[in-house]
Design an enzyme around this catalytic site. Sequence first.
Site, PDB file in Angstrom:
ATOM      1  N   HIS A   1     -30.817  11.656  37.685  1.00 21.09           N
ATOM      2  CA  HIS A   1     -30.336  10.928  36.719  1.00 21.09           C
ATOM      3  C   HIS A   1     -28.819  10.784  36.693  1.00 21.09           C
ATOM      4  O   HIS A   1     -27.990  11.716  37.110  1.00 21.09           O
ATOM      5  CB  HIS A   1     -30.629  12.134  35.727  1.00 21.09           C
ATOM      6  CG  HIS A   1     -30.133  11.397  34.133  1.00 21.09           C
ATOM      7  ND1 HIS A   1     -30.531  10.668  33.517  1.00 21.09           N
ATOM      8  CD2 HIS A   1     -29.043  11.781  33.655  1.00 21.09           C
ATOM      9  CE1 HIS A   1     -29.934  10.062  32.454  1.00 21.09           C
ATOM     10  NE2 HIS A   1     -28.664  10.721  32.621  1.00 21.09           N
TER      11      HIS A   1
ATOM     12  N   ARG B   1     -27.693  10.036  16.427  1.00 19.61           N
ATOM     13  CA  ARG B   1     -26.230  10.315  17.136  1.00 19.61           C
ATOM     14  C   ARG B   1     -25.423   9.194  17.371  1.00 19.61           C
ATOM     15  O   ARG B   1     -24.167   9.063  16.938  1.00 19.61           O
ATOM     16  CB  ARG B   1     -26.399  11.103  18.292  1.00 19.61           C
ATOM     17  CG  ARG B   1     -26.899  12.408  17.964  1.00 19.61           C
ATOM     18  CD  ARG B   1     -27.356  13.317  19.318  1.00 19.61           C
ATOM     19  NE  ARG B   1     -26.259  13.231  20.254  1.00 19.61           N
ATOM     20  CZ  ARG B   1     -26.474  13.034  21.661  1.00 19.61           C
ATOM     21  NH1 ARG B   1     -27.719  13.102  22.083  1.00 19.61           N
ATOM     22  NH2 ARG B   1     -25.695  13.153  22.636  1.00 19.61           N
TER      23      ARG B   1
END
Lengths: 427, 427
Positions: A85, A171
């Site tokens: 990632h 968020r």
Amino acid sequence: MTQHDAVEIITAKRDRHELTDSQIDWVIANYTDGVVADEQMSSLAMAILLNGMNRREISRWTNAMIASGERMDFSTLSRPTSDKHSTGGVGDKITLPLAPLVAACGVAVPQLSGRGLGHTGGTLDKLEAIPGWRAALSNDEMMTQLEDIGAVICAAGTGLAPADKKLYALRDVTGTVEAIPLIASSIMSKKIAEGTGSLVLDVKVGTGAFMKDLDRARELAETMVSLGKDAGVHTVALLTDMSTPLGLTAGNAIEVAESVEVLAGGGPADVVELTVALAREMLAGAGVTDIDPADKLADGSAMDVWKAMIRAQDGDPDAPMARAREQHVVDAPASGVLTRLDAMAVGLASWRLGAGRAKQGDAVQDGAGVVWHARPGDEVTQGQPLFTLLTDEPERFDRALESLEGGYDIGDGAGFTPQALVIDRVS
Amino acid sequence: MTQHDAVEIITAKRDRHELTDSQIDWVIANYTDGVVADEQMSSLAMAILLNGMNRREISRWTNAMIASGERMDFSTLSRPTSDKHSTGGVGDKITLPLAPLVAACGVAVPQLSGRGLGHTGGTLDKLEAIPGWRAALSNDEMMTQLEDIGAVICAAGTGLAPADKKLYALRDVTGTVEAIPLIASSIMSKKIAEGTGSLVLDVKVGTGAFMKDLDRARELAETMVSLGKDAGVHTVALLTDMSTPLGLTAGNAIEVAESVEVLAGGGPADVVELTVALAREMLAGAGVTDIDPADKLADGSAMDVWKAMIRAQDGDPDAPMARAREQHVVDAPASGVLTRLDAMAVGLASWRLGAGRAKQGDAVQDGAGVVWHARPGDEVTQGQPLFTLLTDEPERFDRALESLEGGYDIGDGAGFTPQALVIDRVS
């Protein structure tokens, strides 16, 4: 599950108390179910951003997000699994050559990817520049492809960590993206739920990265590595430079083309270096230490996996990709050494040319982007092409040129030292 | 109005910057209109709670909330206006005798009140125990009553500071009530929009108050006084004790009855003391310094205004009020001096007996509440009634008794010194 109350949990974190395991389990489960309202979760997220969470809280938060959805299981595969990632950077096409390279070394790569938002591109957006290629796979298709070919890059289904999907969108609009506990748990909940056996994190640092500063990047890396270990996933992080963009291209089709060059044994040195470094870590995490991935680039076997992987998802790896209808060349204003090329400037220019999207759901242009013809340390001659800007919509050039202003320096090169690409390793 | 973006404003406050006037105007106007979402305002409110606002920001925030709605104007009245606001306490019935008393001295009192939520009672809930009395008045009715009688206590209309109404409800469910900038601007926006010429703030301190600690109460008082001055409203605050409940009753009908005793020239000494102290401040704020309000309690003129005020709102001041169907007496467990009577314990007991509501819109019992038969400093004899608990629903007694446990001390009285009721004055 013990009964709690959203205000009790918000005020606890607001007043700098630790949240209990039971409070964390309750708030994540009930946020997923809509019992805890968005306006309650956003004030909790702001309290977490400002007051922090300790390792136990972050670990429990991550587990609660994993528990909100399904978990995948690759234990029936005949080979070990390893995934990577990246926290996101400009020109970061590394997943494209990396996944087939690691598969060519005998380790399966189940890479669930996302789309881009803002100045960093998305892996799926890049691959979608390949005619016919599709991002959506069923779990069965994914398993078959992993067994047969060894690498899959596809869209994450909606079943993995739904709490994270909901919280991530929240968020984004409430100024609470930049909380390390929330970033770490968001990334790791998806990767752990995805079921990979080992994981390598590429944590970017620099102007073009989410983390501008090394200390915060290190904190994020350490937090994620410890979350991986808590979950029994062998996890290592590399801190890598993102003050300069990777390779020579930022966009979609042009980044695929650059990736194919790497798979063909060529390509920019930095892209090759990072691809091989990450491949070594992924292989080591899966217990494979006797194969040098550089050999698999040289002998064409990584390219074979790439083509099979693209074809398995209905793409034609040999078909010509879209080219931008318009181009604009920026010449070097002086002769000397390119001493700085700012990743954020290039990323913004590429985004403004149409390679990225302003909001979720927008389309991206396959052919848009920026090519730079020199990297820091290279000599340039006044009047030579320094950048080529690509877009289908020429009205986009002006704002893209604005982003490049002040984004590079040409000097005499005295005192210039290249920035190391791999800055540190956290394990 | 300059265009802004909610995330820009949230992140500014999150990162400890001052908000500009333009940012504050934009966020309040757009929150009122629904452009800024609840989840954005709640994360901003948490950032304000944790990072604070300076005086300029609070003043602008207050003005922006006033500008979100209508303003009342009492300048056509033949007498000056003065109002009082209490931050809320247990047994705080002071508005009931105070408004007619000040009116009897020639100063008009336009008191817009609210309903109770939680352990502190609401003025409107108390008055609604009077048969026939109605809280809702039109602006015209209010003006007429102020001119003719001089005092009105009624429900605030929906037109005053609608931004505050929306934000107040949001803060209640998002753990962001306890922010001094938001408390101060909430109170002052309504009082300034209401159009009173002068204002006295009764800021309660102690276990039964919102502010448990003197420093925070003083900070709140100073913030509100400066907001009043900025708006051209003569504003004074008294810091008063709320560690002990006021008077001898907490409830609805029983607090009305106690208020009528005060208007008749009797009543508990502390209720009389605070009523007269606040009346003096309200009169001085309106420029009236030659009348002693104590005289107007003694000569019956305050009582005359009270009866006229109740009748003007369709109430019958002489009709018997509801009495609770059930009562439970708690006897003193020992002989000695009552050295402590905790306001929160009494407030919770009264609330649990049915005098208050658990959530907005719940009904309250007119007859419910707590009567205490001694105040700190009084001698008590073992076995004498110490509390009488009143409710229509006897199943409520157990939880009310629980709240009283540990809520009082009986000792030998050595070293006991009574707490001063008026602790300080902020002007």
